[in-house]
Design a protein around this motif. Structure first.
Motif, PDB file in Angstrom:
ATOM      1  N   THR A 159       0.818  -1.105   0.011  1.00  0.00           N
ATOM      2  CA  THR A 159      -0.051   0.112   0.073  1.00  0.00           C
ATOM      3  C   THR A 159       0.851   1.218   0.052  1.00  0.00           C
ATOM      4  N   GLU A 160       0.199   2.545  -0.129  1.00  0.00           N
ATOM      5  CA  GLU A 160       0.924   3.667   0.098  1.00  0.00           C
ATOM      6  C   GLU A 160       1.055   4.321   1.295  1.00  0.00           C
ATOM      7  N   ASN A 161       0.563   3.249   2.347  1.00  0.00           N
ATOM      8  CA  ASN A 161       0.581   3.817   3.890  1.00  0.00           C
ATOM      9  C   ASN A 161       2.005   3.826   4.244  1.00  0.00           C
ATOM     10  N   SER A 162       2.264   4.972   5.220  1.00  0.00           N
ATOM     11  CA  SER A 162       3.400   5.179   5.851  1.00  0.00           C
ATOM     12  C   SER A 162       3.626   5.578   7.145  1.00  0.00           C
ATOM     13  N   ASP A 163       4.623   5.305   7.932  1.00  0.00           N
ATOM     14  CA  ASP A 163       4.733   5.632   9.293  1.00  0.00           C
ATOM     15  C   ASP A 163       4.675   7.247   9.467  1.00  0.00           C
ATOM     16  N   TRP A 164       3.778   7.691  10.224  1.00  0.00           N
ATOM     17  CA  TRP A 164       3.650   9.028  10.648  1.00  0.00           C
ATOM     18  C   TRP A 164       4.978   9.798  11.107  1.00  0.00           C
ATOM     19  N   ALA A 165       5.724   9.131  11.657  1.00  0.00           N
ATOM     20  CA  ALA A 165       6.955   9.631  12.571  1.00  0.00           C
ATOM     21  C   ALA A 165       8.191   9.715  11.511  1.00  0.00           C
ATOM     22  N   THR A 166       8.242   8.608  10.850  1.00  0.00           N
ATOM     23  CA  THR A 166       9.579   8.395   9.984  1.00  0.00           C
ATOM     24  C   THR A 166       9.390   8.530   8.398  1.00  0.00           C
ATOM     25  N   ASN A 167       7.866   8.349   8.035  1.00  0.00           N
ATOM     26  CA  ASN A 167       7.644   8.246   6.792  1.00  0.00           C
ATOM     27  C   ASN A 167       8.030   7.092   6.125  1.00  0.00           C
ATOM     28  N   CYS A 168       8.417   5.946   6.871  1.00  0.00           N
ATOM     29  CA  CYS A 168       8.811   4.686   6.142  1.00  0.00           C
ATOM     30  C   CYS A 168       7.613   3.929   5.521  1.00  0.00           C
ATOM     31  N   PRO A 169       7.774   3.637   4.430  1.00  0.00           N
ATOM     32  CA  PRO A 169       6.585   2.698   3.793  1.00  0.00           C
ATOM     33  C   PRO A 169       6.093   1.628   4.725  1.00  0.00           C
ATOM     34  N   GLU A 170       5.014   1.267   4.468  1.00  0.00           N
ATOM     35  CA  GLU A 170       4.314   0.144   5.359  1.00  0.00           C
ATOM     36  C   GLU A 170       4.597  -0.973   4.650  1.00  0.00           C
ATOM     37  N   TYR A 171       5.750  -1.620   4.613  1.00  0.00           N
ATOM     38  CA  TYR A 171       6.041  -2.883   4.005  1.00  0.00           C
ATOM     39  C   TYR A 171       5.677  -4.223   4.660  1.00  0.00           C
ATOM     40  N   LYS A 172       5.349  -4.060   5.719  1.00  0.00           N
ATOM     41  CA  LYS A 172       5.394  -5.119   6.857  1.00  0.00           C
ATOM     42  C   LYS A 172       3.859  -5.688   6.960  1.00  0.00           C
ATOM     43  N   VAL A 173       2.743  -5.122   6.258  1.00  0.00           N
ATOM     44  CA  VAL A 173       1.396  -5.561   6.623  1.00  0.00           C
ATOM     45  C   VAL A 173       0.561  -5.048   5.492  1.00  0.00           C
ATOM     46  N   THR A 174       0.105  -6.068   4.546  1.00  0.00           N
ATOM     47  CA  THR A 174      -0.674  -5.757   3.337  1.00  0.00           C
ATOM     48  C   THR A 174      -1.708  -6.708   3.207  1.00  0.00           C
TER      49      THR A 174
END
Length: 210
Positions: A159-174
């Motif tokens: 997805t295009e979701n990312s962490d609010w603090a680091t802006n790291c893409p959400e690779y770990k849960v799709t």
């Protein structure tokens, strides 16, 4: 290299002459460590005891549903970690020559998937196709793949979701669905056409130089 040494405090002692003499240099390499620092953290971190910050936990919006009942997580494998970005013509491919989808036997049986079957991985974001590996290393309800080879298209389904603090893409849960297929995804077909066209352009350039 001289410019890097001039501008970067941890590389002030690095030069091509020193690299030729030592073979390799581990940073920091400066007046305090003229031949590099084989072990950086011995008694304390560079900044003392380190800096820890509390951040608010915000759960992901991504959820498994009846349409996407499995959770895909991605990662790396040791033999391909940070290699292959330029040419992928290295001996590392002997150990890991393709990205595969690891799936638990229970989830595979439910879907009629056998070892080495081609499977489609479909999410809300996209679809790709990988070869299946059935293993109890993965928990039921979870599937896993690496993303070392561009043809695998693992990031096409994340997805295009990312962490609010680091802006790291959400690779770990799709959230995904997995099923047996007989051909690559449309994205992979487009990628193959693009790669073939690029190879032809390179060959034309080499012929023109000859």
């Amino acid at each position: 290299m001289d410019e890097i040494a001039r501008l970067t405090p941890t590389f002030t002692g690095v030069s091509y002459a020193k690299l030729d003499r030592l073979g390799s240099i581990q940073w920091p390499c400066n007046d305090a460590a003229p031949e590099g620092t084989p072990v950086m953290h011995i008694q304390q971190f560079v900044r003392g005891k380190g800096k820890f910050m509390l951040t608010e936990y915000i759960p992901t919006d991504e959820r498994a549903t009846w349409e996407y009942p499995l959770l895909l997580t991605t990662g790396r494998i040791l033999s391909q970690y940070n290699v292959g970005a330029q040419t992928r013509r290295t001996e590392n491919n002997r150990w890991h020559h393709e990205d595969v989808l690891e799936i638990h036997p229970h989830d595979a049986e439910q879907r009629g998937i056998r070892e080495a079957d081609w499977v489609g991985i479909r999410s809300r974001a996209g679809e790709t196709v990988l070869r299946a590996t059935i293993t109890e290393r993965i928990q039921p309800g979870v599937v896993y793949t690496t993303f070392h080879f561009p043809w695998s298209g693992a990031n096409v389904v994340t997805t295009e979701n990312s962490d609010w603090a680091t802006n790291c893409p959400e690779y770990k849960v799709t959230a995904v669905q997995v099923s047996r297929v007989m051909q690559p995804s449309e994205w992979q077909k487009d990628y193959e056409r693009f790669s073939h066209a690029q190879d032809e352009l390179l060959e034309q350039r080499e012929r023109a130089r000859a």
